[in-house]
Design an enzyme around this catalytic site. Structure first.
Site, PDB file in Angstrom:
ATOM      1  N   ILE A  15       0.844  -1.207   0.000  1.00 44.07           N
ATOM      2  CA  ILE A  15       0.000   0.000   0.000  1.00 44.07           C
ATOM      3  C   ILE A  15       0.874   1.249   0.000  1.00 44.07           C
ATOM      4  O   ILE A  15       0.609   2.207  -0.736  1.00 44.07           O
ATOM      5  CB  ILE A  15      -0.995  -0.028   1.190  1.00 44.07           C
TER       6      ILE A  15
ATOM      7  N   ASP B 140      10.998   2.848   6.384  1.00 46.99           N
ATOM      8  CA  ASP B 140      10.629   1.445   6.567  1.00 46.99           C
ATOM      9  C   ASP B 140      11.769   0.787   7.324  1.00 46.99           C
ATOM     10  O   ASP B 140      12.913   1.254   7.254  1.00 46.99           O
ATOM     11  CB  ASP B 140      10.439   0.764   5.207  1.00 46.99           C
TER      12      ASP B 140
ATOM     13  N   GLU C 231     -12.549  -0.146  18.020  1.00 48.30           N
ATOM     14  CA  GLU C 231     -13.508   0.163  16.951  1.00 48.30           C
ATOM     15  C   GLU C 231     -14.863  -0.445  17.275  1.00 48.30           C
ATOM     16  O   GLU C 231     -14.917  -1.625  17.606  1.00 48.30           O
ATOM     17  CB  GLU C 231     -12.981  -0.360  15.612  1.00 48.30           C
TER      18      GLU C 231
ATOM     19  N   HIS D 209     -13.217   2.815   9.418  1.00 47.18           N
ATOM     20  CA  HIS D 209     -12.413   1.694   8.892  1.00 47.18           C
ATOM     21  C   HIS D 209     -12.987   1.194   7.550  1.00 47.18           C
ATOM     22  O   HIS D 209     -13.410   0.038   7.430  1.00 47.18           O
ATOM     23  CB  HIS D 209     -12.339   0.548   9.917  1.00 47.18           C
TER      24      HIS D 209
ATOM     25  N   GLY E  40     -11.269   1.460   4.532  1.00 42.10           N
ATOM     26  CA  GLY E  40     -10.197   1.425   3.525  1.00 42.10           C
ATOM     27  C   GLY E  40     -10.491   0.486   2.369  1.00 42.10           C
ATOM     28  O   GLY E  40     -10.280   0.823   1.210  1.00 42.10           O
TER      29      GLY E  40
HETATM   30  C1  DGY Z   1      -7.609  -5.314   6.099  1.00 40.98           C
HETATM   31  O1  DGY Z   1      -7.625  -5.848   4.982  1.00 40.98           O
HETATM   32  O2  DGY Z   1      -6.891  -5.715   7.015  1.00 40.98           O
HETATM   33  C2  DGY Z   1      -8.503  -4.150   6.315  1.00 40.98           C
HETATM   34  O3  DGY Z   1      -8.120  -3.396   7.389  1.00 40.98           O
HETATM   35  C3  DGY Z   1      -9.946  -4.553   6.477  1.00 40.98           C
HETATM   36  O4  DGY Z   1     -10.103  -5.695   7.158  1.00 40.98           O
END
Ligand code: DGY
Length: 312
Positions: free
Chosen positions: A158, A177, A267, A285, A287
Site C-alpha cells: 500500500i 521502513d 472500533e 475503517h 479502507g
Molecule cells: C484489512 O484488509 O486488514 C482491512 O483493514 C480490512 O479488514
C-alpha cells in the site's frame, strides 16, 4: 446432501456486496453459520461460535489464544482482508490451524481512501459541505497537496501504491521502513529517511505499516512533537500505531494542522475524545470498502478456505 463442512462467517461486510462468495461456499458443500451480532466479535462472543466449525471467514474479530484453543475442529482461518494483527498466529500454529489472508486486493482501495482523506482534511471539504448544506456558504481556506512532501511510514504494497499516486500530485516522496527498498529508492525517486527526519520534513505523514509489537505506538508524544505545525497525519492502517491520547492533545493544542483517521485502537471508538475535535476527519475503517475490492476479497477468502479444507 449433508454438509461437508461447517463454516463460520464473522466478517460483517462479507455478505453485503454480492451473493457470489456465499453461494460459492454453499456449492462446495459448506453449511454457513453467520455472525449473530453484525459487528466485529469479542473473544467471548467467538468462543461458543467457534466450537464446532471447520473453518472461518474472518473479519476484524478477536481471534485470541483462548478463542483459538476453544475450537475443537477448526482447521483454517481465512482472513477476509490483509491485516493479521487480530489473530494470535502463534496459537493458530500450535493448534495446526492454517491462517490465510487476501493480500493485494485492497491495495488500490486503501490508497484511494488515503488520498481522499488527505485532500478532504487539508481542503476542509467536510466542513465546506456541511456549511453549504446549512445554507451558510462558509468558504473555508485550506492547504494544498500539489508539490508538497509526503512521508510514507511503511513502504509495503500500500505504501508503494501511495507513492505512485503521489507522483500525480508532483509530491516529494519520503519513506521510512525498517528495511530500505533500494530498488524503489533508485527507480521511483523515493527518498528513504530515518523516521524522525521524515516526521520533521513531511507535509503529510501517512501510515502504512503492519501493527505488530515493534510498530505499536510508533507515533507517540515524541513523534508528534517532531511534525510541522502545518502538517497532517493520515492513518488508514491500524489504530494501534498511534498513541491516541497523544494525538488528541496534539490536535487540541493545534500543534499540527490536522489528522484524518480511518482506523482506531478500539472500533468503534465510542466516547473517544478524538471525535470531539474539529481538526480531525474520521471514517469507520472503510479502507477496503469498494465494491470491487470487497467482492474480490470475498471470492479469494472463499477459495483459500475451500482449497485448504478440500485437502484434508
Ligand atoms: C484489512 O484488509 O486488514 C482491512 O483493514 C480490512 O479488514
Amino acid at each position: 446432501m449433508p454438509a461437508k463442512y461447517t463454516v463460520l462467517i464473522t466478517s460483517t461486510s462479507f455478505n453485503k456486496i454480492d451473493p457470489l462468495p456465499r453461494e460459492r461456499l454453499i456449492q462446495h458443500g459448506c453449511k454457513i453459520v453467520d455472525n449473530p451480532f453484525n459487528r466485529p466479535l469479542k473473544e467471548n462472543d467467538l468462543i461458543p461460535l467457534l466450537k464446532d466449525v471447520d473453518g472461518v471467514i474472518a473479519g476484524l474479530d478477536e481471534y485470541t489464544r483462548k478463542a483459538i484453543f476453544s475450537s475443537k475442529k477448526l482447521k483454517v482461518i481465512s482472513r477476509y482482508g490483509v491485516g493479521l494483527d487480530n489473530i494470535n498466529l502463534e496459537a493458530a500454529e500450535e493448534r495446526g490451524i492454517l491462517v490465510v489472508n487476501t493480500p493485494e486486493v485492497n491495495t488500490q482501495a486503501v490508497t484511494d481512501l488515503t488520498f481522499g482523506l488527505m485532500l478532504a482534511v487539508c481542503r476542509k471539504i467536510p466542513q465546506a459541505h456541511m456549511s453549504t448544506q446549512k445554507g451558510e456558504w462558509g468558504r473555508f481556506i485550506g492547504r494544498g497537496v500539489y508539490k508538497k512532501s509526503i512521508g510514507i511510514v511503511g513502504l509495503g504494497r500500500i505504501g508503494k501504491a501511495v507513492a505512485d499516486r503521489a507522483k500525480g500530485f508532483s509530491m516529494d516522496i519520503l519513506a521510512y521502513d525498517i528495511k530500505k527498498d533500494e530498488i524503489s529508492s533508485q527507480t521511483q525517486g523515493i527518498h528513504f529517511l530515518p523516521l524522525d527526519e521524515l516526521l520533521a520534513k513531511g507535509d503529510f505523514i501517512t501510515l502504512h505499516c503492519d501493527l505488530n509489537p515493534g510498530s505499536k505506538g510508533i507515533i507517540g508524544v515524541r513523534e508528534l512533537a517532531l511534525m510541522k505545525k502545518t502538517a497532517y497525519l493520515i492513518n488508514t492502517a491500524r489504530g494501534g500505531l498511534i498513541d491516541e491520547k497523544a494525538l488528541f492533545e496534539t490536535l487540541r493544542d493545534g500543534k499540527i494542522a490536522g489528522a484524518a483517521i480511518d482506523t482506531f485502537q478500539d472500533e468503534p471508538p465510542v466516547g473517544s475524545p478524538l471525535l470531539t475535535l474539529d481538526n480531525i476527519l474520521t471514517t469507520p475503517h472503510i479502507g477496503s470498502y469498494t465494491h470491487d475490492a470487497l467482492l474480490e476479497m470475498g471470492l479469494i477468502a472463499v477459495d483459500n478456505l475451500i482449497q485448504y479444507l478440500g485437502k484434508e
